[in-house]
Design an enzyme around this catalytic site. Sequence first.
Site, PDB file in Angstrom:
ATOM      1  N   ARG A   1      46.355  44.057  51.194  1.00 24.64           N
ATOM      2  CA  ARG A   1      46.058  45.153  50.261  1.00 24.64           C
ATOM      3  C   ARG A   1      46.451  46.508  50.839  1.00 24.64           C
ATOM      4  NH1 ARG A   1      40.392  43.267  47.244  1.00 24.64           N
ATOM      5  NH2 ARG A   1      41.463  42.023  45.648  1.00 24.64           N
TER       6      ARG A   1
ATOM      7  N   LYS B   1      36.428  24.339  36.455  1.00 23.96           N
ATOM      8  CA  LYS B   1      35.599  24.304  35.253  1.00 23.96           C
ATOM      9  C   LYS B   1      36.289  24.883  34.022  1.00 23.96           C
ATOM     10  CE  LYS B   1      31.140  24.538  37.659  1.00 23.96           C
ATOM     11  NZ  LYS B   1      29.853  25.275  37.762  1.00 23.96           N
TER      12      LYS B   1
ATOM     13  N   GLY C   1      42.572  34.108  43.455  1.00 20.53           N
ATOM     14  CA  GLY C   1      42.382  33.869  44.880  1.00 20.53           C
ATOM     15  C   GLY C   1      42.874  32.533  45.380  1.00 20.53           C
TER      16      GLY C   1
ATOM     17  N   GLY D   1      39.716  39.133  39.724  1.00 20.86           N
ATOM     18  CA  GLY D   1      39.058  39.234  38.429  1.00 20.86           C
ATOM     19  C   GLY D   1      39.854  39.990  37.391  1.00 20.86           C
TER      20      GLY D   1
END
Length: 395
Positions: free
Chosen positions: A36, A197, A354, A377
């Site tokens: 980053r 999921k 990620g 996110g």
Amino acid sequence: MSFRTLDGLTLAGKRVLLRADLNVPLHDGRITDRTRLERLTPTIRELAARGARVIVCSHFGRPKGKPDPAFSLAPIAAALGEVLGRPVAFAADCIGPAAQAAVAALAPGGVLVLENTRFHAGEEANDPAFAQALADLADLYVNDAFSAAHRAHASTAAVAHLLPAYAGRLMQRELEALAAALDHPARPLAAIVGGAKVSTKLALLGNLIARVNALVIAGAMANTFLAANGIAIGSSLEEPSMHDAARQIAAAAKAAGCEIILPIDAVTATEFRANPPTQMVAIDAVAPGTLILDLGPASVARLVEKLAGWKTLVWNGPLGAFETPPFDAATTTLARAVAERTAAGRLLSVAGGGDTVAALHHAGVAEQFSYLSTAGGAFLEWLEGKTLPGVAALG
């Protein structure tokens, strides 16, 4: 999606508040991944070279709205200086007298890092007074933190309405890559969605089936779709409560002309550990008590064949339990095939999330994709079709 960039701006002598993402992984006081920081340097170097006074602000961790030495940006500021190869000043607060004095001492071309914005409760509350205190430090606002753009916080949203606001080069590059992948893609456009999921990716799947020509569902998510179709999956991880949702997604995809691609074979084992005895079986021949842990070779070969016809690919989530060998084989094989077509100029490939980033680094091809998002996110919310407050504020 429209946003203002740094092109054509007069920056000499201007105080520029640069929203960065300095939320890097820290272990025992040591940064374990400087990606980053490295991705941020082009914007900082350009601003400094054009004579701006660069004032960097960021959150770090979750200090719960009050100062906590464990979440100080001081060591991150020092590391940023090492990456930039130049001195970087540090202010012991992000607003108030300490910040004001540090900004006043900053020469044109200088770089300053402010203390963690989350040391103030007003940051996460998107408080107007806190945003105004940040804005008072600068003449211009530049957001280079796409990874925080899904949060309506003071330093990502409110302050952008108080100063002339622009996208930094990293933000610009990310937005242009994402627009090319989903907003106006070369077709056929395909998406790969893996992970555990279905329940956590319902919005994402719903948005994608209306946009893509083909949707590959892999990982444990695929088990839920298989089981919903009446296919026995042994003791594999799945979500029985999501069977109806899986069938509804499949029906909606068919109505939208989106091909859903599920595994046709699998690598199975009786236990989940590194290098256990495994079996390659057809997807309708999974034995009771066994676990599906990766796509089988026939499934991978079919994906590589289909890849030859795709022009654009968006990838989120590994195909199998890639962290544990040999269940990294399918992800690695397909990732290398994607990288090869990308390098040949035949495919625009955008990946993020990620686990996806980790899997592509594991395969040794992370730098060979057209764009690899480390935004987490924010990348997922973009895939879901949501408006990101930090991006909307730049329009």
